[in-house]
Design a protein around this motif. Structure first.
Motif, mmCIF file in Angstrom:
data_model
loop_
_atom_site.group_PDB
_atom_site.id
_atom_site.type_symbol
_atom_site.label_atom_id
_atom_site.label_comp_id
_atom_site.label_asym_id
_atom_site.label_seq_id
_atom_site.Cartn_x
_atom_site.Cartn_y
_atom_site.Cartn_z
ATOM 1 N N GLN A 217 -4.417 -19.499 9.258
ATOM 2 C CA GLN A 217 -4.096 -18.744 10.473
ATOM 3 C C GLN A 217 -3.773 -17.278 10.187
ATOM 4 O OE1 GLN A 217 -0.970 -20.659 12.712
ATOM 5 N NE2 GLN A 217 -1.732 -22.687 12.180
ATOM 6 N N ALA A 218 -3.451 -16.969 8.941
ATOM 7 C CA ALA A 218 -3.095 -15.597 8.579
ATOM 8 C C ALA A 218 -4.315 -14.700 8.741
ATOM 9 C CB ALA A 218 -2.569 -15.554 7.154
ATOM 10 N N GLU A 219 -4.136 -13.635 9.531
ATOM 11 C CA GLU A 219 -5.275 -12.781 9.846
ATOM 12 C C GLU A 219 -5.330 -11.498 9.043
ATOM 13 O OE1 GLU A 219 -5.601 -12.127 14.027
ATOM 14 O OE2 GLU A 219 -6.397 -14.134 14.347
ATOM 15 N N ASN A 220 -4.282 -11.180 8.303
ATOM 16 C CA ASN A 220 -4.311 -9.957 7.502
ATOM 17 C C ASN A 220 -3.553 -10.194 6.194
ATOM 18 O OD1 ASN A 220 -1.460 -9.408 7.935
ATOM 19 N ND2 ASN A 220 -2.042 -8.744 9.999
ATOM 20 N N GLY A 221 -3.600 -9.207 5.331
ATOM 21 C CA GLY A 221 -2.982 -9.349 4.020
ATOM 22 C C GLY A 221 -1.488 -9.597 4.068
ATOM 23 N N GLY B 34 -0.771 -13.855 -3.330
ATOM 24 C CA GLY B 34 0.022 -13.049 -2.400
ATOM 25 C C GLY B 34 0.044 -11.584 -2.810
ATOM 26 N N ILE B 35 0.183 -11.326 -4.106
ATOM 27 C CA ILE B 35 0.173 -9.948 -4.598
ATOM 28 C C ILE B 35 -1.184 -9.305 -4.319
ATOM 29 C CG2 ILE B 35 0.214 -8.535 -6.701
ATOM 30 C CD1 ILE B 35 2.401 -10.570 -7.735
ATOM 31 N N SER B 36 -2.256 -10.059 -4.496
ATOM 32 C CA SER B 36 -3.593 -9.534 -4.190
ATOM 33 C C SER B 36 -3.748 -9.241 -2.706
ATOM 34 C CB SER B 36 -4.671 -10.524 -4.627
ATOM 35 O OG SER B 36 -4.702 -10.624 -6.026
ATOM 36 N N ALA B 37 -3.178 -10.102 -1.871
ATOM 37 C CA ALA B 37 -3.298 -9.933 -0.427
ATOM 38 C C ALA B 37 -2.467 -8.753 0.072
ATOM 39 C CB ALA B 37 -2.874 -11.208 0.297
ATOM 40 N N CYS C 179 6.522 -11.537 -3.171
ATOM 41 C CA CYS C 179 5.436 -12.118 -3.981
ATOM 42 C C CYS C 179 5.736 -11.927 -5.463
ATOM 43 C CB CYS C 179 4.099 -11.478 -3.625
ATOM 44 S SG CYS C 179 3.504 -11.865 -1.968
ATOM 45 N N TYR C 180 6.203 -10.745 -5.824
ATOM 46 C CA TYR C 180 6.554 -10.464 -7.219
ATOM 47 C C TYR C 180 7.780 -11.273 -7.635
ATOM 48 C CZ TYR C 180 3.419 -6.454 -6.884
ATOM 49 O OH TYR C 180 2.311 -5.656 -6.717
ATOM 50 N N MET C 181 8.738 -11.405 -6.733
ATOM 51 C CA MET C 181 9.971 -12.135 -7.052
ATOM 52 C C MET C 181 9.669 -13.592 -7.364
ATOM 53 S SD MET C 181 13.096 -11.152 -7.255
ATOM 54 C CE MET C 181 14.461 -12.093 -7.867
ATOM 55 N N TRP C 182 8.824 -14.235 -6.538
ATOM 56 C CA TRP C 182 8.522 -15.645 -6.756
ATOM 57 C C TRP C 182 7.512 -15.843 -7.881
ATOM 58 C CZ3 TRP C 182 11.934 -18.988 -5.756
ATOM 59 C CH2 TRP C 182 12.872 -18.709 -4.767
ATOM 60 N N HIS C 183 6.721 -14.817 -8.182
ATOM 61 C CA HIS C 183 5.888 -14.874 -9.384
ATOM 62 C C HIS C 183 6.797 -14.909 -10.605
ATOM 63 C CE1 HIS C 183 3.369 -13.294 -12.686
ATOM 64 N NE2 HIS C 183 2.443 -14.049 -12.112
ATOM 65 N N CYS C 184 7.788 -14.049 -10.605
ATOM 66 C CA CYS C 184 8.751 -13.994 -11.710
ATOM 67 C C CYS C 184 9.503 -15.316 -11.859
ATOM 68 C CB CYS C 184 9.740 -12.856 -11.465
ATOM 69 S SG CYS C 184 11.030 -12.725 -12.705
#
Length: 173
Positions: free
Chosen positions: A42-46, A87-90, A97-102
């Motif tokens: 459903q997400a329409e943008n980054g 998420g970082i790419s989007a 996104c960076y926090m949960w990547h970490c």
């Protein structure tokens, strides 16, 4: 198209609210994951896509942390890493996104031997310094996490950990 977008935004916001509430209340993380996976198309943008993806990374971190089996933990953390990277790419401007990547990188590294764990530190500090230097210098969670990384790393100085702790406390809500 405009009406569809106007109708979709409140729907996503309401869904985020229910997912976030369920997450905070410690309900069934698998149900949160299922809801988020349904929301992703459903997400329409980054920005919307990144918001769904960091939440998927967060849920996978929690599901990984609850696993007893090392391989099952690793799989969940790796899935969380993959969602965070997407998420970082989007939306490279979303600090969560960076926090949960970490967080997932840290969880995944703990499933390896002590010597292997040290290899994950640069990725984690890169995520945190990206947040603090480029995106949100007031994000207390990032200051706290950076302090923890320095404190627990055997080759890092405890002075560095202590230097990052005051900003963490200063930016608490």
């Amino acid at each position: 198209m405009i009406i569809k977008t106007l109708l979709l935004i409140p729907l996503l916001i309401l869904q985020f609210g229910s997912v976030d509430k369920a997450f905070v209340e410690g309900t069934d993380y698998r149900a949160c994951e299922k809801t988020l996976l349904e929301m992703l198309p459903q997400a329409e943008n980054g920005a919307e896509k990144a918001s769904v993806l960091w939440r998927l990374a967060r849920v996978n971190y929690m599901l990984g942390d609850a696993q007893k089996d090392k391989l099952a933990r690793r799989e969940r953390f790796n899935q969380g890493i993959a969602y965070a990277k997407q998420g970082i790419s989007a939306n490279p401007r979303d600090p969560l996104c960076y926090m949960w990547h970490c967080a997932n990188t840290g969880g995944e590294c703990q499933t390896h031997s002590f010597m292997e764990q040290a290899k994950s530190v640069p990725a984690m500090t890169d995520d945190l310094t990206t947040i603090l230097n480029r995106l949100d210098p007031h994000m207390s969670e990032a200051w706290q996490a950076l302090s923890e990384v320095y404190y627990h790393h055997p080759l890092k100085s405890h002075d560095s950990a202590i230097n990052h702790a005051p900003p963490a406390a200063a930016y608490l809500p």
